[in-house]
Write a protein that holds these residues in place. Sequence first.
Motif, mmCIF file in Angstrom:
data_model
loop_
_atom_site.group_PDB
_atom_site.id
_atom_site.type_symbol
_atom_site.label_atom_id
_atom_site.label_comp_id
_atom_site.label_asym_id
_atom_site.label_seq_id
_atom_site.Cartn_x
_atom_site.Cartn_y
_atom_site.Cartn_z
ATOM 1 N N ARG A 98 0.850 -1.187 0.000
ATOM 2 C CA ARG A 98 0.000 0.000 0.000
ATOM 3 C C ARG A 98 0.892 1.244 0.000
ATOM 4 O O ARG A 98 2.017 1.217 0.514
ATOM 5 C CB ARG A 98 -0.926 0.011 1.215
ATOM 6 C CG ARG A 98 -0.248 0.326 2.524
ATOM 7 C CD ARG A 98 -1.116 0.050 3.730
ATOM 8 N NE ARG A 98 -0.556 0.597 4.945
ATOM 9 C CZ ARG A 98 0.470 0.085 5.602
ATOM 10 N NH1 ARG A 98 1.084 -0.992 5.160
ATOM 11 N NH2 ARG A 98 0.912 0.657 6.716
ATOM 12 N N PHE A 99 0.375 2.302 -0.591
ATOM 13 C CA PHE A 99 1.094 3.575 -0.606
ATOM 14 C C PHE A 99 0.556 4.453 0.514
ATOM 15 O O PHE A 99 -0.656 4.680 0.606
ATOM 16 C CB PHE A 99 0.916 4.275 -1.947
ATOM 17 C CG PHE A 99 1.606 5.612 -2.022
ATOM 18 C CD1 PHE A 99 2.984 5.699 -2.031
ATOM 19 C CD2 PHE A 99 0.863 6.790 -2.065
ATOM 20 C CE1 PHE A 99 3.624 6.932 -2.085
ATOM 21 C CE2 PHE A 99 1.483 8.025 -2.127
ATOM 22 C CZ PHE A 99 2.871 8.094 -2.143
ATOM 23 N N GLU A 101 0.391 8.019 1.816
ATOM 24 C CA GLU A 101 0.610 9.326 1.214
ATOM 25 C C GLU A 101 1.416 10.257 2.114
ATOM 26 O O GLU A 101 2.329 10.954 1.656
ATOM 27 C CB GLU A 101 -0.735 9.958 0.858
ATOM 28 C CG GLU A 101 -0.623 11.228 0.052
ATOM 29 C CD GLU A 101 -1.976 11.755 -0.356
ATOM 30 O OE1 GLU A 101 -2.083 12.296 -1.456
ATOM 31 O OE2 GLU A 101 -2.926 11.624 0.444
ATOM 32 N N LYS A 102 1.114 10.261 3.404
ATOM 33 C CA LYS A 102 1.787 11.228 4.276
ATOM 34 C C LYS A 102 3.279 10.931 4.407
ATOM 35 O O LYS A 102 4.074 11.816 4.685
ATOM 36 C CB LYS A 102 1.119 11.265 5.646
ATOM 37 C CG LYS A 102 1.356 10.038 6.505
ATOM 38 C CD LYS A 102 0.738 10.233 7.885
ATOM 39 C CE LYS A 102 1.014 9.042 8.782
ATOM 40 N NZ LYS A 102 0.470 9.226 10.132
ATOM 41 N N LYS A 104 4.877 9.341 1.841
ATOM 42 C CA LYS A 104 5.334 9.305 0.449
ATOM 43 C C LYS A 104 6.189 8.071 0.161
ATOM 44 O O LYS A 104 7.230 8.139 -0.489
ATOM 45 C CB LYS A 104 6.107 10.586 0.102
ATOM 46 C CG LYS A 104 5.254 11.839 0.180
ATOM 47 C CD LYS A 104 6.027 13.075 -0.229
ATOM 48 C CE LYS A 104 5.115 14.297 -0.165
ATOM 49 N NZ LYS A 104 5.832 15.547 -0.538
ATOM 50 N N HIS A 106 5.950 3.371 -0.038
ATOM 51 C CA HIS A 106 5.166 2.137 -0.033
ATOM 52 C C HIS A 106 5.595 1.248 1.133
ATOM 53 O O HIS A 106 6.786 1.187 1.479
ATOM 54 C CB HIS A 106 5.367 1.366 -1.345
ATOM 55 C CG HIS A 106 4.766 2.034 -2.547
ATOM 56 N ND1 HIS A 106 5.345 3.123 -3.171
ATOM 57 C CD2 HIS A 106 3.619 1.762 -3.235
ATOM 58 C CE1 HIS A 106 4.598 3.485 -4.189
ATOM 59 N NE2 HIS A 106 3.546 2.691 -4.260
ATOM 60 N N ARG A 261 -7.287 9.343 -5.570
ATOM 61 C CA ARG A 261 -5.952 8.809 -5.861
ATOM 62 C C ARG A 261 -5.610 8.878 -7.350
ATOM 63 O O ARG A 261 -4.465 8.641 -7.734
ATOM 64 C CB ARG A 261 -5.865 7.345 -5.423
ATOM 65 C CG ARG A 261 -5.703 7.158 -3.941
ATOM 66 C CD ARG A 261 -5.295 5.711 -3.684
ATOM 67 N NE ARG A 261 -5.020 5.476 -2.286
ATOM 68 C CZ ARG A 261 -3.898 5.788 -1.677
ATOM 69 N NH1 ARG A 261 -2.952 6.393 -2.343
ATOM 70 N NH2 ARG A 261 -3.722 5.519 -0.405
ATOM 71 N N LYS A 263 -6.615 6.695 -9.628
ATOM 72 C CA LYS A 263 -6.112 5.346 -9.818
ATOM 73 C C LYS A 263 -7.258 4.396 -10.140
ATOM 74 O O LYS A 263 -8.308 4.438 -9.492
ATOM 75 C CB LYS A 263 -5.408 4.909 -8.528
ATOM 76 C CG LYS A 263 -4.848 3.515 -8.527
ATOM 77 C CD LYS A 263 -4.181 3.284 -7.177
ATOM 78 C CE LYS A 263 -3.828 1.843 -6.978
ATOM 79 N NZ LYS A 263 -3.342 1.580 -5.620
ATOM 80 N N GLU A 626 -3.785 12.981 9.732
ATOM 81 C CA GLU A 626 -3.226 12.462 8.480
ATOM 82 C C GLU A 626 -3.597 10.995 8.293
ATOM 83 O O GLU A 626 -3.859 10.550 7.176
ATOM 84 C CB GLU A 626 -1.706 12.639 8.453
ATOM 85 C CG GLU A 626 -1.247 14.024 8.049
ATOM 86 C CD GLU A 626 -1.649 14.366 6.621
ATOM 87 O OE1 GLU A 626 -1.675 13.462 5.773
ATOM 88 O OE2 GLU A 626 -1.949 15.540 6.358
ATOM 89 N N GLN A 630 -5.753 9.668 5.155
ATOM 90 C CA GLN A 630 -5.320 8.554 4.314
ATOM 91 C C GLN A 630 -6.429 7.523 4.153
ATOM 92 O O GLN A 630 -6.695 7.028 3.053
ATOM 93 C CB GLN A 630 -4.082 7.906 4.941
ATOM 94 C CG GLN A 630 -3.530 6.719 4.166
ATOM 95 C CD GLN A 630 -2.794 7.145 2.920
ATOM 96 O OE1 GLN A 630 -2.353 8.277 2.833
ATOM 97 N NE2 GLN A 630 -2.681 6.256 1.953
ATOM 98 N N ILE A 633 -9.152 8.707 1.828
ATOM 99 C CA ILE A 633 -8.766 8.633 0.415
ATOM 100 C C ILE A 633 -9.079 7.251 -0.144
ATOM 101 O O ILE A 633 -9.534 7.110 -1.282
ATOM 102 C CB ILE A 633 -7.271 8.974 0.250
ATOM 103 C CG1 ILE A 633 -7.068 10.483 0.408
ATOM 104 C CG2 ILE A 633 -6.739 8.526 -1.109
ATOM 105 C CD1 ILE A 633 -5.613 10.922 0.361
ATOM 106 N N GLU A 634 -8.865 6.211 0.673
ATOM 107 C CA GLU A 634 -9.183 4.855 0.227
ATOM 108 C C GLU A 634 -10.667 4.717 -0.077
ATOM 109 O O GLU A 634 -11.065 3.888 -0.890
ATOM 110 C CB GLU A 634 -8.770 3.831 1.295
ATOM 111 C CG GLU A 634 -7.288 3.780 1.572
ATOM 112 C CD GLU A 634 -6.483 3.342 0.365
ATOM 113 O OE1 GLU A 634 -7.024 2.589 -0.461
ATOM 114 O OE2 GLU A 634 -5.323 3.768 0.233
#
Length: 699
Positions: A98-99, A101-102, A104, A106, A261, A263, A626, A630, A633-634
């Motif tokens: 998983r990425f 984001e906070k 930056k 994986h 995302r 994506k 944060e 995150q 966002i998912e």
Amino acid sequence: MSQLDELDRQLIAAFDGKVVRKDLLHRIKKGTNVPTFVLEFLLARFCASDDQAEIDAGMEAVLATLQDNYVRPDEANAAQSKVATKGKHRFIDKVHVRFVEKEKRHWASLENFNSQRIAVGEKFYRDNDRLLEGGIWAEVTLAHNEVDEDNYAFYIEDLRPIQLSRFDFEQYAEGRKSFSRDQWLDAIMRSVGLEPSKLSQRVKFHFVARLASLVEPNYNYIELGPRGTGKSYFFSEFSPYATLISGGQATKATLFYNNARRKVGLVGYWDTVAFDEVGGIKVRDPDTIQIMKDFMANGRFSRGAEVIADASLSFVGNIDLSVSQVVHSTEYDLFQPLPPELDLAVMDRFAAYIPGWEMPKNSSEFLTSRYGFITDYLAEAFHYQFKHTNRYEEVSRQIRLGKDIEGRDEKGIKKTVAAFLKILHPDGAASEQDFAEYVEYAVECRRRVKEQMNKRKPDDEFARINLSYVTADGTEVVVFCPESKDALATQQPARRQLDKGNVAITTPSGDEPIRAHDAPPLQPISASSDESAPPRPDQSINRLKEQHFTILYGDSGHSYETIMGPYLQGAKEVTIEDPYIRMQHQIQNFVRFCETCLKPGSIKTINLISSYDDSTQLADISEKLEDLKQSLIEADVVLNISLNPNLHDREIRIDNGWHIKIGRGLDFYQKPSSWFEVGANDLTLRKCLETKVDIFHVA
């Protein structure tokens, strides 16, 4: 196993090293939560032989490999200790990446290793993109990180997906030439673990139809039937190119595209996305269904940018009603278990309806002990055809369909036949007789779809149910579904018309109307209360109105959902001003507020405006928010956070015009005396502090 039979010898001769005795799988399968294709990958490495001594030695090697490399969930701590003490160790597990984001970067995780922060090099997820969408089974070497300054203890040193490194389709097709059609059909049955001598030809065709979505792009089908018939087996156990999801995961961000995302979702990474327990699908956002309809129709959809993907969609679930009663009922149909969101437009996009009630229950009686293809080898053959072969035009040149066949009927029938050709005739054309059998089966499966839609529709839109095909000698053959052939309620369904507030059913013969409420109720076959289909939601929504009330000290029964949930319907953006989102419990309240905002399914943006003072630990708050950002966002929701040190008032503004003012903001609950008392988790049971609530609409 007894002596080799003729089919065993043919498979060994034509596909030496690519077949395995299926009873070996049954011996090691028990007690492990490892998919069949993973176990057979190991069997192929150690046991791809017909020499009993080599097989016995290979079995010991397989069992030793599982003992040393497969980690059970309750052994995670021991596995971590093994890596730390040895420096590195190889595991067999499902790996996810998983990425974050906070940060930056994986992070990888293994399902049974119990660590969410395993460092992973870019080359691994770049070369295996399905690591990012659903995860893959792999042999993975984890190493211990000795650098104290780093914020992770383990990293991936090597990762090898459990799948063939090379596949030669020409060799596969050439090997097929050594078999008759029926022999190859039996080889396929044995490859999925079934003994063909125990199955009728019709049931074998049902199993081939289950495999259709693995070879034919954008092939959508449904299978409903009793529990325990293996409906979801092929998607969880058989192929590394299929993924099985539960109904709760049916969001457009997960399935199709995550705008936050930017994506593509699961349909961009997998050959087949299968919905397990389709009756339990919960779709809160109507856009999801519209995108699903577009995708099922032509393999593309638009969400800001046009996305094209090949994934097939499979819908499998249980039916608890008597099929015989359903087909003779004027009120019920064989789509009864489906949720209301899967409407006629979705149903019309099913190429086939497999009659799951004709499938045998899972039983050792039907398991084979003879040779079949290594599951991963056959899965690679199907994946190659999914990506690189097109039999649709071949079918179009040869097939002749009857006058009642309409556009979606034709497409669904042709795609079903094309799938049968790929599975049963990878080396070339089928005989006229075999081709006619596939056409007849495909027409029946499409007719089953259309019959149910015709029962539901009050007009004649789907009335042309007498689907047919034309044989080589010019004879038109109308195909019926065996369960409904003699059922008048299905063949000539009653049409409904309004009559004094009640629904009256007009029979085809013009007899006296039958009241809908006079129809006898159908009885479930045998289903416990917790497994029965969920009730249909009440479609009526009370008209919203302004409210002004006081929550008294010590009151309970109030939650964010009960207060503001109804006013969030249809909203896309919510702004909350609350100066006190600082302390641990206040941030937890805000998380609960965000969870409430997610439930309608339409909200895409949450704006938080808060405040701080000299004692506020901004770094700590920022880290927690944060994490929340995150996770939102998912769910394809953007959280915007801004600080205003002069903020004092508390207000929630919804972009549909409703404003909600709560005197204490989100923090109107009393702290529990103990975190183990009633109300600690369920806020509707938590005692409240006194506060005023004003809900009003601003034009």
